[in-house]
Design an enzyme around this catalytic site. Structure first.
Site, mmCIF file in Angstrom:
data_model
loop_
_atom_site.group_PDB
_atom_site.id
_atom_site.type_symbol
_atom_site.label_atom_id
_atom_site.label_comp_id
_atom_site.label_asym_id
_atom_site.label_seq_id
_atom_site.Cartn_x
_atom_site.Cartn_y
_atom_site.Cartn_z
ATOM 1 N NE ARG A 1 7.019 -0.512 10.759
ATOM 2 C CZ ARG A 1 5.780 -0.306 9.937
ATOM 3 N NH1 ARG A 1 5.642 0.542 8.645
ATOM 4 N NH2 ARG A 1 4.550 -0.936 10.403
ATOM 5 N NE ARG B 1 2.587 -4.447 11.435
ATOM 6 C CZ ARG B 1 3.362 -4.178 10.705
ATOM 7 N NH1 ARG B 1 4.811 -4.808 10.657
ATOM 8 N NH2 ARG B 1 3.318 -3.249 9.836
ATOM 9 N NE ARG C 1 -4.345 -1.405 10.541
ATOM 10 C CZ ARG C 1 -3.150 -1.063 9.972
ATOM 11 N NH1 ARG C 1 -3.380 0.288 9.446
ATOM 12 N NH2 ARG C 1 -1.971 -1.371 9.799
ATOM 13 N NE ARG D 1 8.388 -2.595 6.031
ATOM 14 C CZ ARG D 1 6.934 -2.242 6.145
ATOM 15 N NH1 ARG D 1 6.327 -1.814 5.176
ATOM 16 N NH2 ARG D 1 6.387 -2.276 7.332
ATOM 17 C CE LYS E 1 -2.276 -0.969 3.872
ATOM 18 N NZ LYS E 1 -1.612 -1.997 4.292
#
Ligand code: AMP
Length: 219
Positions: free
Chosen positions: A159, A170, A92, A126, A21
């Protein structure tokens, strides 16, 4: 029927964490000259803000959703200031959908579809530049110099919520809460589904044609 100028579309982009996204929203913002409104980045920038519910960090570090009133306030302020926008990471859950529908109308709802194991691979590999926010992937898109951002020279970090354990949480939270959001837009025939497992350029081609088919250009 809206009489608003359609040159600046109001786009919602849905998809699990890691579906792409952020990448596609940046392209949409640049291409259509619209704001990129992303609740995840806004919350990370205000992670230690004291609210009636505690700080956003307390929720984000375990992968849970930050309480609706905190997030809704961020979105209300951002959409009030923007003409066109791409909204990324919100709504969400159905409470957030109701709040959004009271605040603003949308032109396009996109859904980036990516399978669960691919999401885990993407997020746990990531690395993010702590200076400029550019994303890399250890395997799919490594930086030329290990640990260093090719765009600005900043240091690359993982992160806090991109560790595999929190990534899985998540995704679970996403499936538990956000499936209802997808179903809501789907039932109303508003959802434009895009195969998010293609290359970023192929995804972008589908995203752009999905938007252009629904938003008449200004003539
Ligand atoms: P993201 O970068 O979109 O994956 O968001 C990172 C974290 O920020 C999430 O795991 C949540 O804790 C929080 N967050 C982002 N957007 C929302 C939202 N719309 N509602 C509640 N929490 C959110």
């Amino acid at each position: 029927m809206s009489t608003r100028c359609m040159a600046e579309p109001r786009i919602l982009i849905l998809g699990a964490p890691g579906a792409g996204k952020g990448t596609q929203s940046s392209r949409l913002a640049a291409h259509y000259g619209i704001e990129h409104i992303t609740t995840g980045a806004a919350l990370r920038a205000n992670a230690d803000m004291e609210t009636a519910y505690g700080t956003p960090r307390e929720y984000m570090e375990t992968g849970e959703l930050v309480p609706d009133p905190v997030v809704n306030e961020i979105v209300a302020a951002a959409v009030a200031e923007a003409d066109g926008f791409v909204l990324d990471g919100y709504p969400r859950n159905l409470e957030q959908v109701a709040f959004l529908e009271d605040a603003v109308s949308l032109d396009v709802v996109l859904m980036l579809e990516v399978g669960r194991e691919e999401l885990v691979r993407r997020l746990s590999g990531r690395r993010t530049c702590e200076e400029c926010g550019e994303n890399y992937h250890m395997e799919y898109d490594p930086p030329a110099e290990p640990g260093v951002c090719g765009a600005c020279g900043g240091g690359l970090v993982q992160r806090e919520d991109d560790t595999e354990e929190i990534v899985r949480e998540r995704i679970r939270v996403y499936e538990e809460n956000t499936a209802a959001v997808v179903a809501h837009y789907d039932e109303r025939g508003e959802l434009v589904r895009v195969d998010g497992e293609q290359s970023p350029d192929a995804v972008w081609a589908d995203v752009q044609s999905g938007v252009d088919a629904r938003v008449p250009s200004e003539t």
